[in-house]
Design an enzyme around this catalytic site. Structure first.
Site, PDB file in Angstrom:
ATOM      1  N   CYS A 100       0.930  -1.137   0.115  1.00  0.00           N
ATOM      2  CA  CYS A 100      -0.131  -0.084   0.057  1.00  0.00           C
ATOM      3  C   CYS A 100       0.927   1.155   0.002  1.00  0.00           C
ATOM      4  O   CYS A 100       1.436   1.233   1.058  1.00  0.00           O
ATOM      5  CB  CYS A 100      -1.106  -0.148   1.130  1.00  0.00           C
ATOM      6  N   CYS A 125      -4.695   6.106  -4.984  1.00  0.00           N
ATOM      7  CA  CYS A 125      -4.114   4.865  -4.743  1.00  0.00           C
ATOM      8  C   CYS A 125      -2.482   4.972  -5.281  1.00  0.00           C
ATOM      9  O   CYS A 125      -2.296   5.059  -6.452  1.00  0.00           O
ATOM     10  CB  CYS A 125      -4.724   3.765  -5.833  1.00  0.00           C
TER      11      CYS A 125
HETATM   12  N1  LIG Z   1      -6.033  -2.543  -2.534  1.00  0.00           N
HETATM   13  C1  LIG Z   1      -4.761  -2.578  -2.563  1.00  0.00           C
HETATM   14  C2  LIG Z   1      -3.983  -2.280  -1.198  1.00  0.00           C
HETATM   15  C3  LIG Z   1      -4.042  -0.772  -1.033  1.00  0.00           C
HETATM   16  C4  LIG Z   1      -3.266   0.125  -1.979  1.00  0.00           C
HETATM   17  C5  LIG Z   1      -3.650   1.532  -1.972  1.00  0.00           C
HETATM   18  N2  LIG Z   1      -4.510   2.179  -0.959  1.00  0.00           N
HETATM   19  C6  LIG Z   1      -2.044   2.344  -2.295  1.00  0.00           C
HETATM   20  O1  LIG Z   1      -1.996   3.268  -1.925  1.00  0.00           O
HETATM   21  O2  LIG Z   1      -1.492   1.608  -2.756  1.00  0.00           O
HETATM   22  C7  LIG Z   1      -4.595  -4.207  -3.178  1.00  0.00           C
HETATM   23  O3  LIG Z   1      -5.717  -5.059  -2.787  1.00  0.00           O
HETATM   24  O4  LIG Z   1      -3.746  -4.559  -3.424  1.00  0.00           O
END
Ligand SMILES: N[C@H](CCC[C@H](N)C(=O)O)C(=O)O
Length: 278
Positions: A78, A222
């Protein structure tokens, strides 16, 4: 007087919001049902992801950085959360900073608190081999054809530690994020599901990105999705080495020299409040 309940810090990176929990100073069992309950925006704390700080058992890093989506699933990476993680451990006296090494399910990452308050994250080397994403494809390619509900889409696919697919759109405002997003997130060619990014190229140094995240839905930003979009864009020769990425919640700077090199992401962090939850 001993205060009751689980202590947490509410933080966000460009509106991608987190509950950060010190799992060293208190016991917390991150069962899927407990995470889902805490993630509930009406009955719990409410967040896109929960970030858990633990000791790194094999001493390769300063901490173990565990990440749980709102749906309760533990994941490998993340990016926005990594910036908040660095701020949290320094603000809570767990590390002196400014450099912090963390171990995630996706591998070792280096975080650096910058003098201007931003955080630079070395996101590691983008991995394009289908088996590393994982993605069901006969061989590594710059783009693939993905059939979704009878329609064919040209997509890029890459792992930033977590799986990402990237689609080009002409206008990010009208991108079918909440129609195509859920369909591709659960596409059978992605055995561990996938984060679905939509990218509008404004120039070779400027893109706009929206992401329907695996296990969380569309988020305001993200970090790993921004990195994945730049990696796919650069792998296809559409983007230069330094790219400004505009997300719904704000901007990140991404730098990637190319295949086999580490990709770096720099951006802001916000601490909203400290709390305790039953
Ligand atoms: N939903 C992502 C995890 C959080 C990624 C995101 N919030 C970031 O800032 O990279 C996954 O299942 O791989």
């Amino acid at each position: 007087m001993e205060q009751k309940g689980l202590k947490f810090t509410k933080m966000h990176g460009l509106g991608n919001d987190f509950a950060v929990i010190d799992g060293i100073g208190q016991h917390f069992e991150p069962t899927p049902e407990r995470v889902r309950k805490l993630a509930d925006r009406h009955r719990g704390i409410g967040f896109d992801q929960l970030l858990l700080v633990e000791q790194d058992m094999d001493e390769l890093a300063d901490f173990r950085y565990r990440i749980f989506n709102a749906d309760g699933g533990e994941v490998e990476q993340c990016g926005n959360g990594a910036r908040c993680f660095a701020r949290f451990v320094v603000d809570h006296g767990l590390a002196p900073g400014p450099e912090i090494r963390v171990m995630t399910l996706g591998g070792l990452m280096r975080l650096r608190l910058e003098p201007d308050g931003q955080v630079c994250v070395d996101m590691g080397v983008p991995r394009f081999a289908p088996e590393q994403i994982p993605f069901d494809a006969p061989a590594r390619a710059h783009t693939y054809i993905l059939e979704v509900d009878g329609e064919r889409y040209e997509v890029g696919a890459v792992s930033m530690g977590n799986p990402h697919v990237v689609l080009l759109v002409d206008d990010i405002e009208t991108a079918p994020v909440n129609i195509l997003g859920p369909q591709i997130e659960a596409h059978p060619r992605f055995p561990r599901r996938v984060n679905v990014g939509f990218m509008q190229i404004v120039s070779p140094r400027h893109v706009r990105v929206r992401v329907f995240e695996r296990g969380a839905g569309e988020t305001q930003a993200c970090g790993s999705g921004a990195c994945a979009a730049v990696a796919v864009g650069r792998d296809n020769g559409w983007l230069e080495e330094s790219v400004a990425v505009d997300l719904t919640g704000g901007g990140l700077m991404i730098r990637w020299e190319g295949e086999g090199k580490s990709l770096k992401m720099t951006g802001p962090v916000s601490t909203v409040y400290e709390g305790r939850v039953a």
